[in-house]
Design a protein around this motif. Structure first.
Motif, PDB file in Angstrom:
ATOM      1  N   SER A 116       0.848  -1.206   0.000  1.00 52.13           N
ATOM      2  CA  SER A 116       0.000   0.000   0.000  1.00 52.13           C
ATOM      3  C   SER A 116       0.874   1.243   0.000  1.00 52.13           C
ATOM      4  O   SER A 116       1.984   1.243   0.507  1.00 52.13           O
ATOM      5  CB  SER A 116      -0.919   0.002   1.225  1.00 52.13           C
ATOM      6  N   GLU A 122      -0.277   0.161  -6.366  1.00 50.78           N
ATOM      7  CA  GLU A 122      -1.593   0.628  -6.814  1.00 50.78           C
ATOM      8  C   GLU A 122      -1.844   0.247  -8.267  1.00 50.78           C
ATOM      9  O   GLU A 122      -2.959  -0.134  -8.635  1.00 50.78           O
ATOM     10  CB  GLU A 122      -1.698   2.143  -6.624  1.00 50.78           C
ATOM     11  N   SER A 126      -4.858  -2.186  -9.499  1.00 53.58           N
ATOM     12  CA  SER A 126      -5.803  -1.761 -10.541  1.00 53.58           C
ATOM     13  C   SER A 126      -5.879  -2.775 -11.668  1.00 53.58           C
ATOM     14  O   SER A 126      -6.957  -3.044 -12.208  1.00 53.58           O
ATOM     15  CB  SER A 126      -5.393  -0.389 -11.110  1.00 53.58           C
ATOM     16  N   ILE A 129      -7.950  -5.757 -10.519  1.00 59.40           N
ATOM     17  CA  ILE A 129      -9.376  -5.412 -10.516  1.00 59.40           C
ATOM     18  C   ILE A 129      -9.905  -5.378 -11.947  1.00 59.40           C
ATOM     19  O   ILE A 129     -10.969  -5.926 -12.254  1.00 59.40           O
ATOM     20  CB  ILE A 129      -9.619  -4.047  -9.825  1.00 59.40           C
ATOM     21  N   TYR A 144      -8.320   0.227   2.600  1.00 58.51           N
ATOM     22  CA  TYR A 144      -9.766   0.065   2.417  1.00 58.51           C
ATOM     23  C   TYR A 144     -10.423   1.415   2.173  1.00 58.51           C
ATOM     24  O   TYR A 144     -11.263   1.551   1.269  1.00 58.51           O
ATOM     25  CB  TYR A 144     -10.386  -0.620   3.646  1.00 58.51           C
ATOM     26  N   GLN A 146      -9.289   4.031   0.866  1.00 60.35           N
ATOM     27  CA  GLN A 146      -8.936   4.537  -0.466  1.00 60.35           C
ATOM     28  C   GLN A 146      -9.845   3.951  -1.552  1.00 60.35           C
ATOM     29  O   GLN A 146     -10.144   4.612  -2.541  1.00 60.35           O
ATOM     30  CB  GLN A 146      -7.472   4.198  -0.754  1.00 60.35           C
ATOM     31  N   TYR A 147     -10.287   2.708  -1.369  1.00 59.56           N
ATOM     32  CA  TYR A 147     -11.044   2.020  -2.416  1.00 59.56           C
ATOM     33  C   TYR A 147     -12.480   1.673  -2.015  1.00 59.56           C
ATOM     34  O   TYR A 147     -13.188   1.047  -2.792  1.00 59.56           O
ATOM     35  CB  TYR A 147     -10.318   0.723  -2.815  1.00 59.56           C
ATOM     36  N   GLU A 148     -12.902   2.055  -0.822  1.00 60.55           N
ATOM     37  CA  GLU A 148     -14.237   1.662  -0.371  1.00 60.55           C
ATOM     38  C   GLU A 148     -15.315   2.256  -1.272  1.00 60.55           C
ATOM     39  O   GLU A 148     -15.169   3.335  -1.828  1.00 60.55           O
ATOM     40  CB  GLU A 148     -14.480   2.085   1.087  1.00 60.55           C
ATOM     41  N   ASP A 150     -16.292   2.185  -4.309  1.00 58.83           N
ATOM     42  CA  ASP A 150     -16.113   2.006  -5.755  1.00 58.83           C
ATOM     43  C   ASP A 150     -15.680   0.587  -6.115  1.00 58.83           C
ATOM     44  O   ASP A 150     -16.171  -0.012  -7.064  1.00 58.83           O
ATOM     45  CB  ASP A 150     -15.058   2.984  -6.300  1.00 58.83           C
ATOM     46  N   VAL A 151     -14.730   0.069  -5.348  1.00 60.75           N
ATOM     47  CA  VAL A 151     -14.131  -1.227  -5.686  1.00 60.75           C
ATOM     48  C   VAL A 151     -14.382  -2.271  -4.601  1.00 60.75           C
ATOM     49  O   VAL A 151     -14.708  -3.415  -4.900  1.00 60.75           O
ATOM     50  CB  VAL A 151     -12.604  -1.071  -5.909  1.00 60.75           C
ATOM     51  N   VAL A 180     -14.490  -7.898  -3.385  1.00 61.74           N
ATOM     52  CA  VAL A 180     -14.423  -6.997  -4.543  1.00 61.74           C
ATOM     53  C   VAL A 180     -15.788  -6.964  -5.223  1.00 61.74           C
ATOM     54  O   VAL A 180     -16.437  -7.994  -5.401  1.00 61.74           O
ATOM     55  CB  VAL A 180     -13.329  -7.477  -5.532  1.00 61.74           C
TER      56      VAL A 180
END
Length: 198
Positions: A116, A122, A126, A129, A144, A146-148, A150-151, A180
């Motif tokens: 991280s 990152e 990506s 994903i 978490y 940072q991506y909660e 949306d992802v 995810v």
């Protein structure tokens, strides 16, 4: 390799030889060369024949790899953020059994190389994903956040989990276990969360 003076004469003489005479002549000629000269000679005159086995081995390896990839059934793609473990084979095998794998081609993939806060990490995340190669992500709270939404969807938050420490190399707390959003393995992803929470 510098061409010896007698090479031109050798070639003319070789044209009139029988197969057996040519083999004996070749053997004698190689016997007079140093190790380096032999290698240069073999490469110069026989490189196609030397490359064929190499090309064949590469083709077989690629064919087997592609066949395995096409016939592999992935039960779960687990992504570990900031893991300190070096080997995930035991974890992968244990999860295979826990998820009820019945066939040899059913696998659990564990990706623990993502750090991280690092650009490379990152970018790698990506990619996972985007290619739907992530079902469950185990990460610290900052990752978490940072991506909660949306992802990542929060599935569980755990602390003092000996199993995660020993098997997955997760040493931070609290540990966020996230499913995810675009996971193709929703059922197994939820089953994994249940396994960790037990």
């Amino acid at each position: 390799m510098k061409e010896r003076k007698y090479d031109m004469l050798d070639r003319r003489y070789e044209e009139t030889m029988t197969k057996e005479e040519r083999k004996a002549f070749e053997k004698e000629k190689l016997g007079q060369m140093t190790g380096k000269e032999k290698l240069e000679y073999l490469w110069m005159y026989y490189k196609v024949w030397l490359l064929i086995p190499v090309a064949l081995i590469v083709a077989i390896y690629l064919g087997v790899t592609m066949y395995r990839g096409m016939n592999e059934e992935i039960l779960l793609n687990l992504v570990l953020i900031d893991s300190t473990a070096n080997d995930y084979e035991e974890l992968s095998e244990e999860l295979r059994e826990s998820l009820g794998a019945e066939k040899d081609n059913q696998t659990v993939r564990v990706n623990g190389n993502i750090t991280s806060g690092a650009y490379q990490g990152e970018a790698a995340f990506s990619t996972l994903i985007g290619t739907e190669s992530a079902d469950v992500v185990i990460c610290p709270e900052s990752f978490y956040r940072q991506y909660e939404g949306d992802v990542l969807e929060e599935a569980a938050v755990v602390t003092d989990n000996q199993w995660l420490q020993e098997k997955a190399g997760i040493e931070y707390e609290p540990v966020y276990i996230c499913i995810v959003k675009n996971t193709p393995n929703q059922e197994n992803a939820q089953a994994f969360v249940d396994i960790v929470e037990e």
